[in-house]
Write a protein that holds these residues in place. Sequence first.
Motif, PDB file in Angstrom:
ATOM      1  N   SER A 176       0.812  -1.205   0.000  1.00 59.23           N
ATOM      2  CA  SER A 176       0.000   0.000   0.000  1.00 59.23           C
ATOM      3  C   SER A 176       0.847   1.257   0.000  1.00 59.23           C
ATOM      4  O   SER A 176       1.830   1.354   0.744  1.00 59.23           O
ATOM      5  CB  SER A 176      -0.920   0.016   1.229  1.00 59.23           C
ATOM      6  N   SER A 229      -0.099   3.776   1.241  1.00 58.82           N
ATOM      7  CA  SER A 229      -0.402   4.383   2.539  1.00 58.82           C
ATOM      8  C   SER A 229       0.466   3.826   3.663  1.00 58.82           C
ATOM      9  O   SER A 229       0.279   4.200   4.829  1.00 58.82           O
ATOM     10  CB  SER A 229      -1.880   4.178   2.886  1.00 58.82           C
ATOM     11  N   ASP A 288       3.365   3.416   6.256  1.00 61.51           N
ATOM     12  CA  ASP A 288       4.261   4.380   6.909  1.00 61.51           C
ATOM     13  C   ASP A 288       5.704   3.877   6.938  1.00 61.51           C
ATOM     14  O   ASP A 288       6.559   4.494   7.570  1.00 61.51           O
ATOM     15  CB  ASP A 288       3.783   4.701   8.319  1.00 61.51           C
ATOM     16  N   TYR A 313       3.497   8.817   3.265  1.00 59.21           N
ATOM     17  CA  TYR A 313       2.061   8.503   3.283  1.00 59.21           C
ATOM     18  C   TYR A 313       1.237   9.676   3.819  1.00 59.21           C
ATOM     19  O   TYR A 313       0.075   9.844   3.453  1.00 59.21           O
ATOM     20  CB  TYR A 313       1.822   7.243   4.115  1.00 59.21           C
ATOM     21  N   SER A 314       1.855  10.493   4.671  1.00 56.78           N
ATOM     22  CA  SER A 314       1.157  11.645   5.254  1.00 56.78           C
ATOM     23  C   SER A 314       0.949  12.761   4.237  1.00 56.78           C
ATOM     24  O   SER A 314       0.198  13.697   4.484  1.00 56.78           O
ATOM     25  CB  SER A 314       1.980  12.191   6.423  1.00 56.78           C
ATOM     26  N   THR A 355      -4.075   7.642  -3.249  1.00 58.28           N
ATOM     27  CA  THR A 355      -4.282   6.423  -2.459  1.00 58.28           C
ATOM     28  C   THR A 355      -5.390   5.546  -3.037  1.00 58.28           C
ATOM     29  O   THR A 355      -5.345   4.323  -2.888  1.00 58.28           O
ATOM     30  CB  THR A 355      -4.604   6.785  -0.997  1.00 58.28           C
ATOM     31  N   ASN A 362      -3.631   3.551  -5.519  1.00 56.29           N
ATOM     32  CA  ASN A 362      -2.375   2.983  -5.019  1.00 56.29           C
ATOM     33  C   ASN A 362      -1.203   3.366  -5.931  1.00 56.29           C
ATOM     34  O   ASN A 362      -0.398   2.518  -6.338  1.00 56.29           O
ATOM     35  CB  ASN A 362      -2.469   1.466  -4.873  1.00 56.29           C
TER      36      ASN A 362
END
Lengths: 123, 108
Positions: A28, A30, A32, A55-56, A75, A78
């Motif tokens: 992902s 997303s 971290d 990701y942030s 996101t 992806n």
Amino acid sequence: QVQLQESGPGLVKPSETLSLTCTVSGGSVSSDSYYWTWIRQPAGKGLEWIGYIYYSGSTNYNPSLKSRVTISVDTSKNQFSLKLTSVTAADTAVYYCVGDLIAAPVHDAFDIWGQGTMVTVSS
Amino acid sequence: EIVLTQSPATLSLSPGERATLSCRASQSVSGYLTWYQQKPGQAPRLLIYDASNRATGIPARFSGSGSGTDFTLTISSLEPEDFAVYYCHQRASWPPIFTFGPGTKVDI
């Protein structure tokens, strides 16, 4: 196993914008654990870091390219993307999307590489 | 900006020989130095991270050492598939600015 795949035009005209997308599979965007990164390599030359997105949504760019670079993330698809404006022949290179692993105990390592995509800047 | 210098530029060796590659930083990078191998037409492959840790699947003949400004990648006994270009890389500053060395080519 996370895999990355670059896509985008192989030929861009001078002064126009280079746009590439990297699709993340098996993982992902997303996460971290990674900085999602772009690196390029002119033919016969060394590697140049372009920048990354976390990701942030936070980004960090090579100061030498900062005024022309934008890295973004989608996101829902992806994917993460690179835009490089006002290109010249000096931007001709193989462009790699890369996952930079930053999860402990690793401090930093370009762990996952796409196969690379050749982009030529020419009229 | 931290500058990485690699030496030698080219290392000509035979299979079975020991290869010693050097990477020197213009200022301390602590232990945050990484090594990659790149073969023609391929993306680089992670070999060693944080100066001395082998990445998953990397043979034991590859080892890394060093700290501060001086680092070494050693290939204890060269296999035919080891002839390639090797790059070092650092990320020691904050916010991170990543730099690579110019590479060392190991050829036959």
